[in-house]
Design a protein around this motif. Structure first.
Motif, PDB file in Angstrom:
ATOM      1  N   VAL A 101       0.855  -1.190   0.000  1.00  0.00           N
ATOM      2  CA  VAL A 101       0.000   0.000   0.000  1.00  0.00           C
ATOM      3  C   VAL A 101       0.890   1.238   0.000  1.00  0.00           C
ATOM      4  O   VAL A 101       1.783   1.374   0.847  1.00  0.00           O
ATOM      5  CB  VAL A 101      -0.930   0.018   1.226  1.00  0.00           C
ATOM      6  CG1 VAL A 101      -1.904   1.194   1.131  1.00  0.00           C
ATOM      7  CG2 VAL A 101      -1.700  -1.297   1.343  1.00  0.00           C
ATOM      8  N   THR A 102       0.648   2.133  -0.930  1.00  0.00           N
ATOM      9  CA  THR A 102       1.486   3.324  -1.056  1.00  0.00           C
ATOM     10  C   THR A 102       0.770   4.550  -0.503  1.00  0.00           C
ATOM     11  O   THR A 102      -0.454   4.601  -0.397  1.00  0.00           O
ATOM     12  CB  THR A 102       1.849   3.575  -2.528  1.00  0.00           C
ATOM     13  OG1 THR A 102       0.657   3.825  -3.279  1.00  0.00           O
ATOM     14  CG2 THR A 102       2.553   2.364  -3.115  1.00  0.00           C
ATOM     15  N   LYS A 103       1.583   5.549  -0.146  1.00  0.00           N
ATOM     16  CA  LYS A 103       1.114   6.872   0.292  1.00  0.00           C
ATOM     17  C   LYS A 103       0.253   6.801   1.549  1.00  0.00           C
ATOM     18  O   LYS A 103      -0.765   7.490   1.663  1.00  0.00           O
ATOM     19  CB  LYS A 103       0.351   7.562  -0.841  1.00  0.00           C
ATOM     20  CG  LYS A 103       1.199   7.798  -2.091  1.00  0.00           C
ATOM     21  CD  LYS A 103       0.422   8.519  -3.163  1.00  0.00           C
ATOM     22  CE  LYS A 103       1.274   8.742  -4.403  1.00  0.00           C
ATOM     23  NZ  LYS A 103       0.524   9.419  -5.484  1.00  0.00           N
ATOM     24  N   VAL A 104       0.655   5.957   2.507  1.00  0.00           N
ATOM     25  CA  VAL A 104      -0.041   5.898   3.799  1.00  0.00           C
ATOM     26  C   VAL A 104       0.972   6.102   4.918  1.00  0.00           C
ATOM     27  O   VAL A 104       2.173   5.821   4.773  1.00  0.00           O
ATOM     28  CB  VAL A 104      -0.770   4.554   4.001  1.00  0.00           C
ATOM     29  CG1 VAL A 104      -1.928   4.421   3.045  1.00  0.00           C
ATOM     30  CG2 VAL A 104       0.193   3.377   3.878  1.00  0.00           C
ATOM     31  N   SER A 105       0.486   6.584   6.076  1.00  0.00           N
ATOM     32  CA  SER A 105       1.340   6.768   7.248  1.00  0.00           C
ATOM     33  C   SER A 105       1.351   5.485   8.070  1.00  0.00           C
ATOM     34  O   SER A 105       0.680   4.503   7.732  1.00  0.00           O
ATOM     35  CB  SER A 105       0.805   7.922   8.098  1.00  0.00           C
ATOM     36  OG  SER A 105      -0.403   7.533   8.758  1.00  0.00           O
ATOM     37  N   ASN A 106       2.103   5.522   9.165  1.00  0.00           N
ATOM     38  CA  ASN A 106       2.165   4.340  10.033  1.00  0.00           C
ATOM     39  C   ASN A 106       0.936   4.213  10.928  1.00  0.00           C
ATOM     40  O   ASN A 106       0.868   3.317  11.775  1.00  0.00           O
ATOM     41  CB  ASN A 106       3.447   4.357  10.876  1.00  0.00           C
ATOM     42  CG  ASN A 106       3.558   5.614  11.731  1.00  0.00           C
ATOM     43  OD1 ASN A 106       2.643   6.434  11.784  1.00  0.00           O
ATOM     44  ND2 ASN A 106       4.707   5.773  12.392  1.00  0.00           N
ATOM     45  N   LYS A 107      -0.038   5.102  10.749  1.00  0.00           N
ATOM     46  CA  LYS A 107      -1.280   5.028  11.517  1.00  0.00           C
ATOM     47  C   LYS A 107      -2.457   4.562  10.657  1.00  0.00           C
ATOM     48  O   LYS A 107      -3.593   4.516  11.125  1.00  0.00           O
ATOM     49  CB  LYS A 107      -1.608   6.403  12.111  1.00  0.00           C
ATOM     50  CG  LYS A 107      -0.587   6.898  13.125  1.00  0.00           C
ATOM     51  CD  LYS A 107      -0.995   8.258  13.679  1.00  0.00           C
ATOM     52  CE  LYS A 107       0.023   8.769  14.704  1.00  0.00           C
ATOM     53  NZ  LYS A 107      -0.375  10.099  15.243  1.00  0.00           N
ATOM     54  N   ALA A 108      -2.179   4.214   9.428  1.00  0.00           N
ATOM     55  CA  ALA A 108      -3.251   3.824   8.503  1.00  0.00           C
ATOM     56  C   ALA A 108      -3.837   2.478   8.903  1.00  0.00           C
ATOM     57  O   ALA A 108      -3.127   1.565   9.338  1.00  0.00           O
ATOM     58  CB  ALA A 108      -2.725   3.764   7.072  1.00  0.00           C
ATOM     59  N   THR A 109      -5.161   2.333   8.731  1.00  0.00           N
ATOM     60  CA  THR A 109      -5.858   1.072   9.007  1.00  0.00           C
ATOM     61  C   THR A 109      -6.526   0.586   7.735  1.00  0.00           C
ATOM     62  O   THR A 109      -6.679   1.326   6.757  1.00  0.00           O
ATOM     63  CB  THR A 109      -6.905   1.250  10.112  1.00  0.00           C
ATOM     64  OG1 THR A 109      -7.867   2.226   9.688  1.00  0.00           O
ATOM     65  CG2 THR A 109      -6.246   1.694  11.412  1.00  0.00           C
TER      66      THR A 109
END
Length: 676
Positions: free
Chosen positions: A619-627
């Motif tokens: 998965v691209t363009k997500v932070s480490n808080k993405a669910t």
């Protein structure tokens, strides 16, 4: 020929389906397909107006290859033969007339009832009437005959009156699976497991739009295990039943309102009479071999399948005895068929008395009505496809009247993800077992989430049956269509591979109307690795400002091979869509020619790869808080969690189509992917 004669059916065969991959293989001379669902030859299809009259033998071979412990045909016949003899000697085993409860799963993708492939109730009921005429040798119907070996099989069919939850039903189960048509792999691995009712209590029938435009129907042969001294494998309960193209499901003889969608010459319901014969243990009258054995001595030995209603064809063994072209287990047109024989009845009796799942159907009471109330409504959550949504969220509910009084008003409470309840007040006029689709606009701020709907009042009073008042499912927020400058002009290019009959494509507008389409195309006969590909197809489309969805399908599931590809580009050369073998069964792209409002523009779309995927979805363009949440095609959550290191493990998912809903801070997006 791949053309239906019914003018009401303009575009029957578009594809949005998921399945397995089987590559094409080459030898030094001719490119061939690997064994899977082997298609009949063009010469054989030409004998039946371009259609595959029955694919049960190919389906049985597919099941045997997939599940080697399944009995072979010879093992089945060795098991069945003494039971047939016992049935002949002891007629009381039949126990009189047997009524089989039936559920018909009408698979669609959000169309209104009466729009292909969402056939009307009356067309479904006409199919049951035809099978009763045929299996009971009913006087004064096309199912009657005066042949001395013609038999009343003493089997009849009734649409179920009680569903698996003990609630009233009319036996017609409409299911929106958000796909326009289906490959046989996808039917086995997606459609059947997600819609099947208990096969020991119901004979499951499916009306679908096949990805293979030539296919009419097929059935699963009886499983034959759990008997003394035999293989313990019971076969596939999760796939048991009978499948037909929606345009052969039912009979035009009953079309009093001109609302049926049927295709002559297979428009009299005999496709399902034939396939149910396989479901009950009958073979083709030629034994699937030249002068083969169908294990019924009163059906003269046939040289092969008959496609013409010629009753003067001499049988294999006796020139004075003619082949039984009128038998339901031949391939003649519907109007020719009208005979089951005494020995065929004996086989069916033996199967009904001994075969797992078939014998349980004899004692099922799902066709017996339960007490009904005057005011009784049922709510179901639709599959979520929203024609015309154009990226805007829509919640779809189906409201059924299961009461004896007309349903004129209902109040429904619904909530997303356990949040605040909202109320929808419905008014209308529904007779018993009729339904209405309720479409509720969902604000863009609502992300993909579980949803619950509950009926709180009916006709201004309390609902008298509470067990069918609540439904749970999932709302899937549609992805925002991507904007492309200069997309009012789109250049379409299709480089076909050698297997054009597998390829179909459509372009739909925001109203769900097909504005462009193509396929299936001719195959290249006996291609070799040096055979040139068919000519490139190039079209220039001038599109009105709107949202569009392009889909392309491959009925075999291996995409465009050997240099084949599809391209969509804007008038200025920007690539909108490009695909080749990665199409597998289906590929799609949504785009808009309308400039999006500032608050609608998605500047940093999430991305996923590879797609299709085996083990790890990146998965691209997500932070480490993405669910994330992963939903199957009917909206059920099958997996959820936190996206770690930009990866989601999907190895544990079964093969099929899924939607991953990604949420990161205040941004959410849903993306479709295929698990290989």
């Amino acid at each position: 020929m791949r053309k239906f004669t019914t003018s009401k059916i303009l575009f029957l065969f578009t594809l949005l389906s998921a399945g397995f991959v089987n590559a094409q293989t080459t030898d030094s001379k001719v490119i061939k397909k690997e064994s899977k669902f082997i298609k009949k030859s063009p010469e054989e299809l030409a004998k039946s107006n371009g259609f595959d009259r029955c694919s049960t033998v190919e389906y049985e071979n597919y099941l045997k290859a997939k599940y080697p412990s399944r009995m072979t045909n010879d093992e089945f016949e060795a098991w069945l033969a003494p039971l047939v003899e016992r049935a002949r000697e002891n007629k009381s085993q039949n126990g009189g007339i047997v009524t089989i409860p039936v559920v018909v799963h009408v698979i669609h993708s959000g169309q209104n009832v009466g729009v292909a492939p969402n056939i009307v109730d009356e067309q479904v009921m006409s199919q049951i009437a035809v099978m009763n005429n045929d299996y009971r040798r009913m006087a004064n119907t096309p199912g009657f005959n005066t042949n001395p070996v013609g038999a009343d099989v003493m089997i009849q069919f009734a649409l179920a009156k009680v569903d698996p939850n003990g609630n009233p039903t009319n036996g017609i189960d409409r299911v929106n699976l958000c796909q326009d048509n289906w490959s046989q792999d996808a039917i086995d691995n997606v459609v059947k497991p997600q819609t099947l009712w208990d096969p020991t209590k119901y004979m499951n029938m499916w009306s679908v739009n096949f990805a293979d435009a030539s296919l009419l129907g097929y059935a699963q042969f009886p499983s034959n295990s759990n008997l003394p001294g035999l293989n313990p494998n019971m076969g596939l309960a999760s796939t048991d039943g009978v499948v037909a193209n929606f345009a052969t499901f039912g009979s035009s003889d009953y079309d009093t309102n001109n609302t049926f969608m049927l295709s002559a010459p297979y428009d009299k319901g005999r496709t399902m009479t034939h396939e149910v014969g396989h479901f009950l243990g009958l073979r083709h009258i030629w034994g699937d071999a030249a002068c083969g054995d169908d294990y019924c001595t009163d059906t003269p030995t046939a040289h092969g399948a008959n496609y013409v209603c010629n009753p003067s064809i001499a049988s294999c063994t006796n020139p004075a005895v003619f082949e039984m072209v009128q038998n339901y287990m031949d391939y003649t047109n519907d109007t020719c068929m009208n005979i089951f024989t005494i020995n065929q009845k004996d086989r069916i009796t033996a199967v009904m008395n001994n075969s797992p799942r078939r014998k349980e159907l004899k004692t099922s009471v799902a066709d017996i009505a339960i007490p009904l109330f005057a005011n009784d409504a049922e709510v179901k959550i639709d599959g979520g496809c929203a024609i015309g949504s154009c990226g805007n969220g829509v919640l779809r509910l189906s409201l059924y009247n299961r009461g004896t009084s007309n349903l004129t008003a209902a109040t429904i409470s619904y909530s997303f993800n356990g949040g605040a309840a909202q109320t929808y007040n419905w008014t209308g006029n529904l007779a018993q077992d009729k339904f209405s689709v309720i479409t509720i606009a969902v604000p863009g701020s609502v992300a993909s989430s579980p949803v619950t709907a509950t009926i709180t009042s009916v006709n201004g009073a309390a609902d008298q049956r509470s067990t069918n008042n609540t439904a749970s499912g999932n709302y899937i927020k549609p992805p925002q269509p991507q904007y492309y400058a200069n997309a009012n002009t789109v250049i379409f290019k299709l480089q076909r591979d050698y297997f054009g009959t597998e390829t179909q494509w459509t372009l739909k507008n925001s109203a769900g109307q097909i504005v462009k389409y193509g396929g299936p195309y001719p195959d290249v006969d006996n291609p070799t690795p040096t055979t040139p590909l068919p000519a490139l197809i190039t079209q220039t489309w001038t599109l009105a400002p709107d949202c569009y969805v392009f889909t392309i399908s491959d009925a075999y599931g291996d995409g465009l091979d050997y240099g084949g590809y599809v391209d969509l580009t804007t008038g200025s050369g920007t690539v909108i869509y490009h695909a080749d073998t990665d199409i597998l069964d289906y590929g799609t792209k949504s785009f808009t020619t309308q400039v999006l409002a500032t608050n609608e523009v998605v500047k940093d779309n999430f991305g996923i790869y590879p797609n299709p995927v085996n083990d790890i979805l990146n998965v691209t363009k997500v932070s480490n808080k993405a669910t994330f949440e992963i939903h199957n095609t009917v909206g059920q959550i099958v997996k959820s969690g936190v996206i770690n290191n930009n990866q989601v493990r999907v190895a544990d998912l079964v093969k099929g189509v899924y939607i991953i809903s990604i949420k990161d801070n205040n941004i959410s997006e849903s993306i479709k992917f295929i698990k290989k």
